[in-house]
Enzyme design. Structure first.
Site, mmCIF file in Angstrom:
data_model
loop_
_atom_site.group_PDB
_atom_site.id
_atom_site.type_symbol
_atom_site.label_atom_id
_atom_site.label_comp_id
_atom_site.label_asym_id
_atom_site.label_seq_id
_atom_site.Cartn_x
_atom_site.Cartn_y
_atom_site.Cartn_z
ATOM 1 N N ALA A 134 0.703 -1.008 0.081
ATOM 2 C CA ALA A 134 0.173 0.100 -0.132
ATOM 3 C C ALA A 134 0.805 1.228 -0.015
ATOM 4 O O ALA A 134 2.082 1.157 -0.146
ATOM 5 C CB ALA A 134 -0.966 -0.137 1.163
ATOM 6 N N SER A 135 0.238 2.265 0.091
ATOM 7 C CA SER A 135 1.015 3.598 0.131
ATOM 8 C C SER A 135 2.131 3.949 1.043
ATOM 9 O O SER A 135 2.893 4.678 1.146
ATOM 10 C CB SER A 135 0.103 4.722 -0.097
ATOM 11 O OG SER A 135 -0.945 4.812 1.147
ATOM 12 N N VAL A 136 1.640 3.666 2.341
ATOM 13 C CA VAL A 136 2.520 3.618 3.439
ATOM 14 C C VAL A 136 3.344 2.440 4.082
ATOM 15 O O VAL A 136 4.342 2.496 4.429
ATOM 16 C CB VAL A 136 1.535 4.023 4.514
ATOM 17 C CG1 VAL A 136 2.351 4.145 5.877
ATOM 18 C CG2 VAL A 136 1.021 5.459 4.228
ATOM 19 N N ALA A 137 2.803 1.219 3.665
ATOM 20 C CA ALA A 137 3.700 -0.017 4.165
ATOM 21 C C ALA A 137 3.261 -0.972 3.244
ATOM 22 O O ALA A 137 2.519 -1.027 2.456
ATOM 23 C CB ALA A 137 3.182 -0.284 5.681
ATOM 24 N N GLN A 138 3.998 -1.976 3.361
ATOM 25 C CA GLN A 138 3.594 -3.317 2.609
ATOM 26 C C GLN A 138 3.714 -4.563 3.834
ATOM 27 O O GLN A 138 4.358 -4.370 4.930
ATOM 28 C CB GLN A 138 4.673 -3.751 1.606
ATOM 29 C CG GLN A 138 5.990 -4.258 2.093
ATOM 30 C CD GLN A 138 6.963 -4.349 0.922
ATOM 31 O OE1 GLN A 138 6.828 -3.690 -0.189
ATOM 32 N NE2 GLN A 138 8.038 -5.143 1.194
ATOM 33 N N VAL A 139 2.950 -5.597 3.386
ATOM 34 C CA VAL A 139 2.689 -6.797 4.318
ATOM 35 C C VAL A 139 3.151 -8.043 3.752
ATOM 36 O O VAL A 139 3.106 -8.331 2.639
ATOM 37 C CB VAL A 139 1.094 -6.926 4.572
ATOM 38 C CG1 VAL A 139 1.160 -8.239 5.337
ATOM 39 C CG2 VAL A 139 0.416 -5.909 5.112
ATOM 40 N N LYS A 153 3.654 -6.329 9.073
ATOM 41 C CA LYS A 153 3.532 -4.975 8.274
ATOM 42 C C LYS A 153 4.904 -4.291 8.427
ATOM 43 O O LYS A 153 5.167 -3.977 9.473
ATOM 44 C CB LYS A 153 2.458 -4.141 8.599
ATOM 45 C CG LYS A 153 2.159 -2.835 7.939
ATOM 46 C CD LYS A 153 0.719 -2.264 8.544
ATOM 47 C CE LYS A 153 0.664 -0.828 7.750
ATOM 48 N NZ LYS A 153 -0.752 -0.255 8.382
ATOM 49 N N ASP A 288 -10.340 4.075 7.951
ATOM 50 C CA ASP A 288 -9.801 3.936 6.715
ATOM 51 C C ASP A 288 -10.454 2.597 6.024
ATOM 52 O O ASP A 288 -9.571 1.624 5.655
ATOM 53 C CB ASP A 288 -8.197 3.954 6.631
ATOM 54 C CG ASP A 288 -7.648 4.191 5.325
ATOM 55 O OD1 ASP A 288 -8.181 4.466 4.457
ATOM 56 O OD2 ASP A 288 -6.460 3.697 5.100
#
Length: 522
Positions: A134-139, A153, A288
């Site tokens: 995503a825009s802020v982090a990845q999983v 995350k 969100d």
């Protein structure tokens, strides 16, 4: 000054980027623009890149990805509102929900080892490539040393700095709009950006996200079929968050839901009620709720992830919200109007009856209608016109709530094009109203009043001591006042004594009422 110039430069860059992707005035909507705007739109397209996607929503998505995470958040909200921006446009924007490019696996591992202060093998036996970015982090999906399947995350490198720059640029833009566009002042653009900016800044500390997830988990227990994954506190830090892995289908994948036999009509109702229940019962809600952050398991349970932006609402605001919703649900527009006035949402110089009539004009055409029968873009435009007509200003404390209501209702429409938001909301609102206006609510109001009186009583001795000290300084000649001031001071002292004894009397009556209430209850 330098900071302002840099922010202006970033705003100019944003405009150029949008123009390059033909995302300011898309060519597909050329015929809808007035003549002067058509000419300007044609000028901006001289700078657009050739060979870009045919879908205008996808072009905007790519431009927002280029601009950074703060802009992506805006696109995610639009992606849930196909009824407002159009199906084709929303479909192009959907890539923003869970299809951002991932960053390097080695960088993710280095971040994890630094944050957890140890080697990867100390915590995990398996650590896979990112499954979601995503825009802020990845999983990443991983297996712990004790054999549990978890989701890890990890924040994107440098995301804090990018967010800070974006926010400064948006704050400057809001100030310029508020200064030079008089009609926008009532929308409080500066306060709006400040509220969203604060929520976004908190998103970059995953320890706070872990705390929010834990808090929401308690609130979710009050809602039916609403779940939050458990936090692994031992494997979480400022830039790393570990939770139980959820085997669910993302709400972005309606085909998989249909293949699995998920009841999408029931799921849409669950989504609406989950949001309202946590917000109204506990005063906390996931802020969100785009489809990429929501999953459904084979039992029909709704799972939420990504708790970086959490909304909170006080008891008084929750009561006003319930009264307003109840007014629309029962078509009691006068009651809904009175709730708006009592909350201070409408200036008192206006007529309650006139405002009730305006609410009726909004509510009657959509009451009992299915989602696919309601032109939401027209409803939103009408609401905007009403807020302008009655000088209603944006309420910063409700920004996240309003944004999430739009978002969650948009996702519910994706699940079920005929979703009836009013029918889904009714059980939650009615339950809240019965409790708030019944014996339990009256008791809670009484307790709140006693607490406020107690706090005031605690301040009385300090006030009395201050008056005594001032009197002593006057008598000693340290402070000299003219005749008029002495007369006024004597009157204030008498008034102070009166309020003191009145306060003692009210406390005595409150204590007696409390005793009577307890006797009645037990």
């Amino acid at each position: 000054m330098i900071g302002t110039l840099l922010s202006l430069g970033r705003l100019a860059r944003a405009g150029i980027t949008l123009a390059r992707y033909d995302a300011i005035f898309p060519r597909e909507y050329q015929e809808k623009f007035p003549p002067p705007l058509k000419a300007f739109a044609a000028l901006t397209r001289l700078f657009s890149r050739r060979g870009e996607a045919e879908n205008p929503g996808e072009r905007l998505a790519r431009a927002l990805e280029k601009l950074g995470p703060t802009y992506v958040k805006f696109g995610q909200v639009l992606a849930t509102r196909a009824d407002v921006v159009g199906q084709r446009f929303a479909r192009g924007l959907s890539r923003l929900q869970d299809q951002m490019p991932p960053f390097d696996q080695k960088v993710a591992i280095a971040t994890l080892e630094r944050e957890l202060d140890g080697k990867l093998a100390d915590w995990f036996t398996e650590f896979r490539e990112p499954v979601n970015a995503a825009s802020v982090a990845q999983v990443h999906r991983a297996t712990t040393t004790d054999g549990r399947d978890v989701a890890v995350k990890i924040l994107r490198p440098g995301v804090e700095q990018r967010l800070a720059k974006d926010i400064r640029a948006m704050q400057l833009c809001a100030k310029l709009v508020q200064r030079f566009v008089p009609a926008a002042k009532r929308m409080e653009p500066v306060k709006f950006v400040d509220t969203v900016a604060r929520a976004t800044e908190l998103e970059t500390d995953l320890r706070l996200e872990a705390a929010s997830a834990s808090e929401l988990s308690e609130a979710a227990a009050l809602a039916e079929n609403y779940r939050v994954p458990e936090i692994d506190w031992e494997r979480s830090a400022k830039r790393v968050l570990t939770t139980n892995w959820i085997d669910g289908i993302p709400l972005t994948d309606t085909d998989r839901m249909d293949a699995a036999g998920i009841d999408r009509v029931a799921l849409a109702n669950t989504l609406t009620r989950a949001f309202l229940t946590t917000a109204m019962e506990a005063g906390v809600f996931h802020a969100d709720m785009h489809a990429g952050n929501l999953f459904v398991d084979t039992d029909g349970n709704l799972w939420a992830v990504d708790f970086g932006i959490m909304g909170r609402i006080g008891r008084e605001e929750r009561r006003f919200l319930a009264l307003i919703l109840h007014g629309f649900l029962t078509r009691d527009y006068k009651g809904a109007a009175e709730a708006h006035f009592n909350a201070g949402y409408v200036p008192p110089r206006h007529s309650i009856d006139d405002f009730a009539s305006a609410l009726r004009a909004v509510g009657e055409p959509i009451f009992g209608k299915r989602a696919d029968e309601v032109p939401m873009s027209r409803v939103l435009l009408q609401l905007f016109e009403i807020t302008d007509l009655f000088d209603m200003h944006l309420r910063p404390e409700l920004v996240l709530l309003q944004k999430t209501m739009v978002q969650s209702e948009g996702v519910a429409r994706i699940l079920n094009a005929q979703h009836d938001m009013w029918a889904a909301s009714a059980p939650v609102v009615e339950k809240w109203m019965k409790r708030e206006l019944g014996p339990e609510g009256i008791a809670l109001d009484f307790i709140d009043d006693v607490k406020r009186l107690r706090a005031s009583a605690k301040r009385l001795p300090d006030a009395i001591e201050g008056w005594a000290e001032a009197g002593a300084r006057l008598r000693s000649g340290e402070i000299k006042l003219d005749e008029a001031s002495l007369t006024r001071l004597a009157g204030q002292q008498r008034e102070g004594r009166l309020w003191r004894w009145l306060g003692y009397g009210v406390l005595a009556m409150a204590a007696g009422a409390a005793g009577a209430s307890l006797f009645t209850l037990f």
